[in-house]
Design a protein around this motif. Structure first.
Motif, PDB file in Angstrom:
ATOM      1  N   GLU A   7      29.578 107.661  75.106  1.00 43.96           N
ATOM      2  CA  GLU A   7      30.101 108.786  75.901  1.00 43.96           C
ATOM      3  C   GLU A   7      31.618 108.696  76.024  1.00 43.96           C
ATOM      4  OE1 GLU A   7      29.549 110.663  80.393  1.00 43.96           O
ATOM      5  OE2 GLU A   7      28.108 109.178  79.649  1.00 43.96           O
ATOM      6  N   VAL A   8      32.109 107.501  76.351  1.00 45.56           N
ATOM      7  CA  VAL A   8      33.566 107.287  76.462  1.00 45.56           C
ATOM      8  C   VAL A   8      34.232 107.512  75.109  1.00 45.56           C
ATOM      9  CG1 VAL A   8      35.336 105.504  76.797  1.00 45.56           C
ATOM     10  CG2 VAL A   8      33.441 105.715  78.423  1.00 45.56           C
ATOM     11  N   GLY A   9      33.603 107.012  74.069  1.00 45.17           N
ATOM     12  CA  GLY A   9      34.163 107.164  72.722  1.00 45.17           C
ATOM     13  C   GLY A   9      34.278 108.613  72.296  1.00 45.17           C
ATOM     14  N   ARG A  10      33.230 109.394  72.581  1.00 39.97           N
ATOM     15  CA  ARG A  10      33.257 110.824  72.226  1.00 39.97           C
ATOM     16  C   ARG A  10      34.385 111.533  72.986  1.00 39.97           C
ATOM     17  NH1 ARG A  10      29.947 110.926  67.821  1.00 39.97           N
ATOM     18  NH2 ARG A  10      27.743 110.560  68.290  1.00 39.97           N
ATOM     19  N   GLU A  11      34.499 111.214  74.269  1.00 41.23           N
ATOM     20  CA  GLU A  11      35.523 111.887  75.099  1.00 41.23           C
ATOM     21  C   GLU A  11      36.932 111.553  74.635  1.00 41.23           C
ATOM     22  OE1 GLU A  11      34.736 110.600  79.032  1.00 41.23           O
ATOM     23  OE2 GLU A  11      32.959 111.881  79.324  1.00 41.23           O
ATOM     24  N   ASN A  12      37.113 110.358  74.103  1.00 37.76           N
ATOM     25  CA  ASN A  12      38.465 109.908  73.737  1.00 37.76           C
ATOM     26  C   ASN A  12      38.676 109.831  72.227  1.00 37.76           C
ATOM     27  OD1 ASN A  12      39.822 108.965  76.461  1.00 37.76           O
ATOM     28  ND2 ASN A  12      37.681 108.298  76.549  1.00 37.76           N
ATOM     29  N   ARG A  13      37.802 110.512  71.500  1.00 36.31           N
ATOM     30  CA  ARG A  13      37.933 110.613  70.042  1.00 36.31           C
ATOM     31  C   ARG A  13      38.076 109.242  69.373  1.00 36.31           C
ATOM     32  NH1 ARG A  13      41.875 115.925  69.224  1.00 36.31           N
ATOM     33  NH2 ARG A  13      40.549 117.392  70.374  1.00 36.31           N
ATOM     34  N   ALA A  14      37.157 108.361  69.717  1.00 37.04           N
ATOM     35  CA  ALA A  14      37.172 107.004  69.147  1.00 37.04           C
ATOM     36  C   ALA A  14      36.826 107.050  67.673  1.00 37.04           C
ATOM     37  CB  ALA A  14      36.174 106.121  69.887  1.00 37.04           C
ATOM     38  N   ASP A  15      37.180 106.007  66.974  1.00 39.93           N
ATOM     39  CA  ASP A  15      36.857 105.864  65.552  1.00 39.93           C
ATOM     40  C   ASP A  15      35.341 105.956  65.382  1.00 39.93           C
ATOM     41  OD1 ASP A  15      36.338 104.924  62.948  1.00 39.93           O
ATOM     42  OD2 ASP A  15      38.121 103.641  62.971  1.00 39.93           O
ATOM     43  N   PHE A  16      34.889 106.748  64.405  1.00 41.48           N
ATOM     44  CA  PHE A  16      33.451 106.935  64.173  1.00 41.48           C
ATOM     45  C   PHE A  16      32.757 105.612  63.842  1.00 41.48           C
ATOM     46  CE2 PHE A  16      35.802 107.860  60.265  1.00 41.48           C
ATOM     47  CZ  PHE A  16      35.201 106.993  59.360  1.00 41.48           C
ATOM     48  N   LYS A  17      33.501 104.633  63.326  1.00 43.38           N
ATOM     49  CA  LYS A  17      32.910 103.320  63.027  1.00 43.38           C
ATOM     50  C   LYS A  17      32.477 102.611  64.313  1.00 43.38           C
ATOM     51  CE  LYS A  17      35.629 102.651  58.812  1.00 43.38           C
ATOM     52  NZ  LYS A  17      36.677 101.840  58.153  1.00 43.38           N
TER      53      LYS A  17
END
Length: 341
Positions: A111-121
């Motif tokens: 959830e945090v990754g999606r919100e902050n455009r994290a690396d797809f890896k």
């Protein structure tokens, strides 16, 4: 290059190193610590978060998981926007076999990754860890779902292997769940009735269903092999005979059916060996004795039959491409004694 970082040169191994050369090999000085006072608020948060993460990693490597967790949570307090800290906390929970907590932490991280455009890896890593948690809990269907999601984010050989493994587990679970010896007996009786009526193709279907219901019963493979023999599907019948014998090496019917199929394939020597195996189990078995007798007679064929059988063999056909062998073939055709040779 500058004199500060000279390129090392090869020296004579017998010559003792000089002080100058020792100085050249010395480690370059470590970079100075950044000045926290000169950082803005955002840089300061990320700097302290990284320090906590590094400390957590050191503790994790030592398997000091409680200390690692403290540092990873501290890192999150400094920078709650980084999926890496959630992934690291989840890794600790996984090592501690706290799989439900691991899954929840990965979900937070995603959830945090999606919100902050994290690396797809990093997203894929979290999804794969959820998959591994479900696999450890033996919930293979859920594991498959998350490995597939991880593959959609980032394909790696490790995730692909994990997906293949859980798919195999699911297939095996379904196979075991399908086993029911009572229903297998019902299907076998249906196959027997159709076999008596000469409806061999439909009998095969019922025997196949019976095998799925009870894959460890050698009689079912023997019955299906009999159908395949009637249908002249010798390779399939032979395979069933081999399975039958592997399941029970004292099941005489398996050897007799194997012998009959090999006779149909004109492999008399191998058929004879199968009948001999049957006779080892029961020396008075009429079918085995008759089959062995027929194989013995087949060895006494006429020269013309020998030549005809030879010409139908692909290996012999290859040999006869040799001009010298053609001469021998001509002799066989003109002199019957040569054929016997």
């Amino acid at each position: 290059m500058s004199g500060r970082f000279p390129t090392p040169m090869d020296v004579d191994s017998q010559s003792p190193p000089t002080k100058a050369s020792e100085q050249k090999k010395a480690e370059p000085p470590k970079p100075a610590e950044p000045k926290v006072d000169e950082m803005n608020e955002e840089e300061r948060k990320k700097y302290f978060a990284k320090k906590e993460k590094d400390a957590g990693n050191n503790a994790y490597k030592k398997k000091d998981f409680e200390t690692a967790l403290k540092h990873y949570h501290a890192a999150l307090e400094h920078d709650p926007t980084d999926i890496t800290f959630h992934n690291n906390i989840a890794a600790v929970y996984f090592e501690q076999k706290q799989y439900d907590d691991c899954i929840k932490e990965c979900e937070k991280g995603i959830e945090v990754g999606r919100e902050n455009r994290a690396d797809f890896k990093l997203i894929a890593k979290a999804l794969a860890r959820i998959g591994n948690s479900y696999r450890k809990m033996e919930d293979y269907k859920q594991a498959k779902v998350y490995f597939e999601k991880a593959m959609s984010e980032h394909r790696t050989p490790e995730i692909k292997t994990s997906l293949s493994e859980v798919e195999a587990k699911i297939k095996e679970e379904e196979r075991r769940a399908y086993i029911n010896p009572e229903l297998a007996e019902v299907e076998k009786e249906k196959g027997n009735e159709l076999f008596k009526k000469g409806d061999y193709s439909n009998a095969v279907k019922h025997y196949s269903e019976a095998i799925k219901r009870n894959p460890d019963d050698p009689k079912l493979y023997s019955n299906r092999a009999a159908c395949y023999t009637k249908l002249a599907a010798f390779d399939l019948g032979l395979k069933d005979c081999e399975t039958c014998i592997n399941l029970d090496d004292k099941f005489i019917k398996g050897y007799i059916r194997k012998g009959k199929i090999l006779q149909g394939m004109q492999k008399s020597s191998k058929a004879s060996a199968a009948y001999l195996k049957a006779l080892e189990i029961d020396p008075q078995n009429a079918e085995a004795l008759e089959g062995y007798r027929q194989c013995s007679i087949s060895y006494q064929r006429s020269p013309e039959d020998v030549m005809k059988n030879a010409l139908g063999d692909p290996e012999v056909q290859q040999i006869l491409k040799d001009p010298a062998m053609r001469v021998i073939l001509d002799q066989m055709q003109t002199d019957p004694k040569a054929a016997k040779e």
